[in-house]
Design an enzyme around this catalytic site. Structure first.
Site, PDB file in Angstrom:
ATOM      1  N   LYS A   1     -18.687 -49.599   1.781  1.00  0.00           N
ATOM      2  CA  LYS A   1     -19.737 -50.618   1.582  1.00  0.00           C
ATOM      3  C   LYS A   1     -20.103 -51.294   2.922  1.00  0.00           C
ATOM      4  CE  LYS A   1     -19.599 -49.200  -2.490  1.00  0.00           C
ATOM      5  NZ  LYS A   1     -19.317 -49.617  -3.829  1.00  0.00           N
TER       6      LYS A   1
HETATM    7  C1  LIG Z   1     -18.982 -49.282  -5.251  1.00  0.00           C
HETATM    8  C2  LIG Z   1     -19.719 -49.693  -6.457  1.00  0.00           C
HETATM    9  C3  LIG Z   1     -19.097 -50.261  -7.570  1.00  0.00           C
HETATM   10  C4  LIG Z   1     -17.599 -50.317  -7.741  1.00  0.00           C
HETATM   11  O1  LIG Z   1     -16.941 -50.947  -6.723  1.00  0.00           O
HETATM   12  P1  LIG Z   1     -15.406 -50.545  -6.394  1.00  0.00           P
HETATM   13  O2  LIG Z   1     -15.020 -51.527  -5.343  1.00  0.00           O
HETATM   14  O3  LIG Z   1     -15.424 -49.128  -5.915  1.00  0.00           O
HETATM   15  O4  LIG Z   1     -14.617 -50.716  -7.636  1.00  0.00           O
HETATM   16  C5  LIG Z   1     -19.873 -50.721  -8.604  1.00  0.00           C
HETATM   17  N1  LIG Z   1     -21.210 -50.627  -8.570  1.00  0.00           N
HETATM   18  C6  LIG Z   1     -21.847 -50.048  -7.536  1.00  0.00           C
HETATM   19  C7  LIG Z   1     -23.333 -49.984  -7.569  1.00  0.00           C
HETATM   20  C8  LIG Z   1     -21.128 -49.545  -6.458  1.00  0.00           C
HETATM   21  O5  LIG Z   1     -21.779 -48.972  -5.443  1.00  0.00           O
END
Ligand SMILES: *Cc1c(COP(=O)(O)O)cnc(C)c1O
Length: 413
Positions: free
Chosen positions: A198
């Site tokens: 992210k």
């Molecule tokens: C990454 C992501 C998640 C989940 O997050 P995690 O930290 O991997 O549990 C949920 N929604 C979206 C749109 C994502 O890109």
């Protein structure tokens, strides 16, 4: 002769968000981490860093309350638990998203009801949401996919009229804005992820934010086994988990947060250079961004008309991958409702619960109801984008796309 053009290009390695080439983790993180370790206090219930992260993130976002938790999935689960659906209540959402946005709905015994997406932005629209609302709709969960804001003003107007709370999934959309207001502050609760790939990362981690004191209170409790810390007569008030972030993660997150605005600035600048270089290629469209929006480019997506290229989207992707550009045609490949967990209702034992409580229409995934979704997945080419791209990297990506596209372009077009 077309194939030979590729062979002359010298391959370069792009920064990757999976390792140190594309992540800025260094002295700032180390100093805070060392402080956390030296303190001997690694739990957020007693430590300083998770609290610091929460305070600073709330003020960065412009929300009254923020709480850190163990993942983006945990953040979304916490948001849903705060809204507290009755078993069988419906939560309207999108099928082009991370599964971590959907399984928490089922864990809270609610039914994910999929609305179609705009095939150009890959986001839910007020129209597609309205089409699937029912008397059992308990919440709407809007994902700002790839960092491009959904049409929140209209979605909120619709939701407020019906008195339905809105959760924004901002896991891919740190810093994204509509008319100068950050996503995550339009709805009732905003959710963020700190997963490896992210905008900012701690490997795993999450944050929830809200202006509502009631939701904030329930979210704090849900993250903490619903134990009433600080209350006169604390108890475990309701069903909840331990979703706390620890101090080690909090220390790294606090350091990463200081870099967020710079990362967002760089990502936007890189994407703008890519768009300038890629405009006007027949059969390829650059990202569709509304004029009042700031897209913060978790990824950079091209919309590809397969008919314009020999071998279509796949050949284009193959050509780019041969140049070390690790793009993903069709993103998640299939709508989430085609995944086994949802298609076969693999939940708790053989019970199929909570799907057993669903209206038949709510779990009808007929193809014709999702033309935008299938169209989006058939045309999207997801390109990596990283804040550490140099202008040489950007030039390489742009030239590669131009060359591969030109070599595959059908004569007729
Ligand atoms: C990454 C992501 C998640 C989940 O997050 P995690 O930290 O991997 O549990 C949920 N929604 C979206 C749109 C994502 O890109």
């Amino acid at each position: 002769m077309a194939a030979n053009t590729a062979d002359k290009i010298e391959l370069i390695q792009l920064p990757s968000d999976q390792d140190s080439t594309g992540r800025e983790l260094g002295d700032d993180e180390m100093v805070k981490l060392a402080t956390a370790i030296d303190s001997g206090t690694l739990t957020s219930t007693k430590g300083q860093f998770v609290k610091e992260l929460e305070t600073r993130f709330a003020s960065y976002l412009g929300a009254k309350h923020a709480y850190a938790c163990s993942s983006g999935t945990a953040a979304l689960h916490t948001a849903i638990a705060a809204i507290d659906p009755e078993p069988g209540d419906e939560i309207v959402t999108t099928s082009i998203t991370d599964m971590g946005a959907l399984t928490p709905i089922l864990y809270q015994a609610a039914i994910p009801v999929f609305a179609d997406v705009d095939p150009k932005t890959y986001n839910l629209t007020p129209e597609s949401i309205e089409a699937v609302l029912s008397p059992r709709t308990k919440a709407i969960m809007v994902t700002h996919l790839f960092g491009n804001p959904a049409r929140m003003n209209e979605i909120m107007e619709l939701a407020r009229t019906r008195n339905i709370p809105v959760i924004e999934d901002c896991a891919q959309a740190y810093g994204a804005e509509i008319n100068g207001k950050k996503v995550g502050t339009f709805g009732d609760i905003g959710c963020f992820s700190l997963q490896q790939g992210k905008h900012i990362t701690t490997g795993e981690g999450g944050i929830v934010a809200s202006d509502s004191a009631d939701y904030a209170r329930r979210m704090f409790l849900f993250i903490n086994k619903a134990w009433g810390y600080g209350d006169t007569n604390p108890d475990h008030y309701f069903l909840a988990l331990n979703y706390r972030m620890n101090e080690l993660t909090g220390a790294v997150a606090a350091a990463q947060l200081e870099k967020l605005e710079e990362f967002v600035r760089r990502r936007i600048a890189i994407a703008e250079q890519m768009t300038a270089g890629l405009s006007g290629i027949a059969g390829i469209k650059t990202p569709a961004v509304d004029s009042e929006c700031v897209h913060t480019y978790w990824k950079y997506c091209l919309q590809v008309d397969s008919a314009a290229f020999e071998g279509g989207l796949d050949a284009l992707a193959k050509g780019l991958r041969e140049r070390n550009i690790f793009c993903a045609p069709r993103y998640i490949q299939k709508p989430a409702f085609e995944c086994q967990v949802i298609r076969e209702q693999r939940t708790f034992g053989d019970s199929r619960f909570p799907f057993t409580l669903a209206r038949p229409e709510a779990v009808d995934y007929s193809r014709e109801k999702f033309t935008g979704t299938y169209d989006a997945l058939a045309t999207v080419l997801v390109l990596p984008l990283n804040e550490r791209y140099s202008s040489e990297h950007v030039r390489y990506v742009v030239e590669s796309i131009c060359n591969v596209a030109k070599n595959l372009q059908k004569a007729s077009s």
